[in-house]
Design an enzyme around this catalytic site. Structure first.
Site, PDB file in Angstrom:
ATOM      1  N   SER A 152       0.811  -1.215   0.000  1.00  0.00           N
ATOM      2  CA  SER A 152       0.000   0.000   0.000  1.00  0.00           C
ATOM      3  C   SER A 152       0.847   1.269   0.000  1.00  0.00           C
ATOM      4  CB  SER A 152      -0.927  -0.003   1.211  1.00  0.00           C
ATOM      5  OG  SER A 152      -0.167  -0.129   2.396  1.00  0.00           O
ATOM      6  N   ASP A 392      -3.186   6.166  12.232  1.00  0.00           N
ATOM      7  CA  ASP A 392      -2.396   5.401  11.272  1.00  0.00           C
ATOM      8  C   ASP A 392      -1.063   6.121  11.079  1.00  0.00           C
ATOM      9  OD1 ASP A 392      -1.174   4.385   8.986  1.00  0.00           O
ATOM     10  OD2 ASP A 392      -3.047   4.194   7.851  1.00  0.00           O
ATOM     11  N   HIS A 395       0.852   5.055   6.882  1.00  0.00           N
ATOM     12  CA  HIS A 395       0.575   5.667   5.580  1.00  0.00           C
ATOM     13  C   HIS A 395       0.723   7.183   5.637  1.00  0.00           C
ATOM     14  CE1 HIS A 395      -1.416   1.687   5.528  1.00  0.00           C
ATOM     15  NE2 HIS A 395      -0.842   1.665   4.350  1.00  0.00           N
TER      16      HIS A 395
END
Ligand SMILES: *[C@@H]1O[C@H](CO)[C@@H](O)[C@H](O)[C@H]1NC(C)=O
Ligand SMILES: *[C@@H]1O[C@H](CO)[C@@H](O)[C@H](O)[C@H]1NC(C)=O
Ligand SMILES: *[C@@H]1O[C@H](CO)[C@@H](O)[C@H](O)[C@H]1NC(C)=O
Ligand SMILES: *[C@@H]1O[C@H](CO)[C@@H](O)[C@H](O)[C@H]1NC(C)=O
Ligand SMILES: *[C@@H]1O[C@H](CO)[C@@H](O)[C@H](O)[C@H]1NC(C)=O
Ligand SMILES: *[C@@H]1O[C@H](CO)[C@@H](O)[C@H](O)[C@H]1NC(C)=O
Ligand SMILES: *[C@@H]1O[C@H](CO)[C@@H](O)[C@H](O)[C@H]1NC(C)=O
Ligand SMILES: *[C@@H]1O[C@H](CO)[C@@H](O)[C@H](O)[C@H]1NC(C)=O
Length: 416
Positions: A152, A392, A395
């Site tokens: 990702s 998070d 990311h």
């Protein structure tokens, strides 16, 4: 193979919760899109004598011009040592101007109160970084394929690349679609150019290959299986690989196939990572013609899960962080992962350009998506009371550091 997914379906795929895999929200469904496993051909080592000869021959040859190069980089300037400087010339595009950013990365839209994280430019110590020129990039991609392969974090870089380019492409002449589950493809029609992202978090075949249903713990990776995914990378003109974070868990190696398991053994992390790098180098040398293709590898994207590491609140993380991490610990030669990359890539005949983004990104404790992203399930009241618990810190918001990764890619592509 080609199917006509509509744009909305492909968006749904893009919205898929793989980004949350690390948060262990996902119920693992063992659905695999296994290609014909009998396809996988054996990876054989070339004759050492031939190899020695070839290396010497190619060493000489590759010191000449690399494909796509238009000039030389500044001699002796390490693009990866430097600092971030405040610059209102950045970002290079606005969050709400690029329709391709997935909701997990649109931080302003999800309530991030500050936008200072967008106004930073990477400044190498010994020279200036070449500005990203979207026209040059697109012209170069005419009739060609740029492919990002990995997890990702690489998907974030893929989206950044589209955002950097899309402004110079008329509305009617571009599209983003999923050709099949693992592959998202952006097409610039007038240029006959595609920019793709291929989901393969371990590069090798694994039980995390489903782009939607997977989890990062309990991973099983099959040794020698790189062709399973690699068959879909053949023919790309520029390939950008990454793989790191998924290896930082308990890894088991499978011998045999997922249908006919011969053995599954738990192995140390570094051992498994070296196996992957070794498999990757073999694949590259078997399938890439370096007179036509450039190969890049992105080093680890760092996380900021504990503010202790930069002298902050012992219970904190990237949540509510602004400004630079001034206590960056170098991932120097002592770091085993960097060591493995260096050693294994050194065996490659085809040049692999390492984009050493680890240290650069490590300064950016301010740039993670934190809590400012789409949640794919409602937060519990306990979580809401404690935002740090669900931030998070893996990311990155877009626009963001991925744009600088692409500027470095641009720089090394045209001015190696
Ligand atoms: C490669 O070839 C050179 C010159 O023939 C020789 O000196 C060297 O030992 C060889 N290296 C290996 C690893 O075989
Ligand atoms: C960007 O690249 C194009 C195509 O090579 C060139 O014509 C143009 O001058 C470049 N722009 C800048 C600002 O360098
Ligand atoms: C478009 O590019 C592909 C390579 O990506 C090439 O095989 C094909 O011939 C090109 N088509 C046209 C019409 O130029
Ligand atoms: C992977 O397979 C190769 C080739 O069969 C073998 O040499 C190597 O030892 C294996 N690695 C691991 C970690 O099992
Ligand atoms: C965020 O950080 C600032 C200091 O930089 C502090 O005053 C504020 O209380 C913090 N907010 C939260 C919700 O932790
Ligand atoms: C990446 O950069 C760091 C910091 O400059 C350096 O210590 C490390 O050796 C580099 N790694 C590679 C593989 O180039
Ligand atoms: C790369 O390989 C060569 C030959 O095997 C060796 O002399 C050199 O030290 C290696 N370089 C690195 C950085 O490992
Ligand atoms: C999530 O919250 C919204 C609004 O509070 C509510 O309408 C919805 O039913 C909730 N969804 C789930 C799955 O609990």
């Amino acid at each position: 193979m080609k199917s006509s997914f509509s744009f909305s379906i492909s968006l749904k795929l893009l919205f898929s919760p793989y980004l949350f895999a690390f948060l262990a929200f996902v119920i693992f469904l063992s659905i695999f899109h296994m290609e014909d496993l009998s396809y996988v051909s054996s990876l054989h080592d070339p004759d050492p004598n031939t190899l020695n000869h070839t290396i010497a021959y190619n060493e000489k040859k590759r010191q000449n011009k690399l494909v796509f190069a238009v000039g030389d980089g500044v001699r002796g300037c390490d693009l990866f040592s430097g600092r971030w400087v405040h610059d209102y010339g950045w970002p290079l595009y606005e969050e709400n101007e690029c329709p391709y950013i997935i909701p997990q990365l649109t931080c302003l839209e999800h309530g991030r109160p500050d936008n200072d994280y967008q106004h930073w430019k990477w400044q190498p110590n010994g020279c200036s970084l070449t500005s990203f020129n979207a026209t040059l990039m697109l012209e170069t991609l005419r009739g060609k394929r740029l492919l990002f392969v990995g997890d990702s974090l690489n998907r974030g870089q893929f989206i950044s690349m589209i955002c950097l380019l899309h402004r110079v492409i008329p509305q009617h002449a571009k599209s983003l679609e999923a050709t099949f589950d693992s592959l998202s493809l952006f097409t610039a029609k007038d240029y006959n150019a595609t920019i793709g992202f291929y989901w393969a978090p371990y590069l090798l075949e694994s039980n995390a290959d489903n782009p939607i249903f997977h989890k990062a713990s309990g991973s099983i990776v099959r040794n020698g299986s790189i062709d399973t995914h690699g068959q879909h990378w053949i023919g790309a003109d520029i390939i950008v690989f990454n793989t790191y974070l998924w290896w930082m868990t308990d890894i088991k190696i499978l011998e045999g196939s997922f249908d006919e398991v011969k053995d599954i053994v738990a192995v140390p992390r570094d051992y498994a990572y070296r196996m992957a790098m070794n498999n990757l180098v073999k694949w590259i040398n078997k399938n890439v013609d370096y007179e036509k293709t450039r190969v890049f590898f992105m080093t680890a994207s760092p996380t900021h899960k504990s503010s202790k590491s930069w002298g902050g609140d012992p219970n904190g993380n990237c949540y509510n962080e602004t400004g630079m991490n001034k206590k960056v610990t170098p991932w120097g030669p002592g770091n085993s992962i960097m060591q493995i990359i260096t050693e294994e890539f050194n065996k490659s005949i085809v040049p692999i350009t390492v984009l050493n983004i680890t240290q650069i990104s490590n300064y950016r404790k301010d740039a993670h998506t934190s809590i400012y992203k789409a949640q794919w399930r409602n937060l519990t009241s306990k979580q809401l009371a404690n935002p740090t618990s669900y931030a998070d810190c893996i990311h990155w918001c877009l626009p963001g550091v991925q744009d600088t990764w692409n500027q470095l890619l641009f720089s090394k592509l045209f001015y190696p």
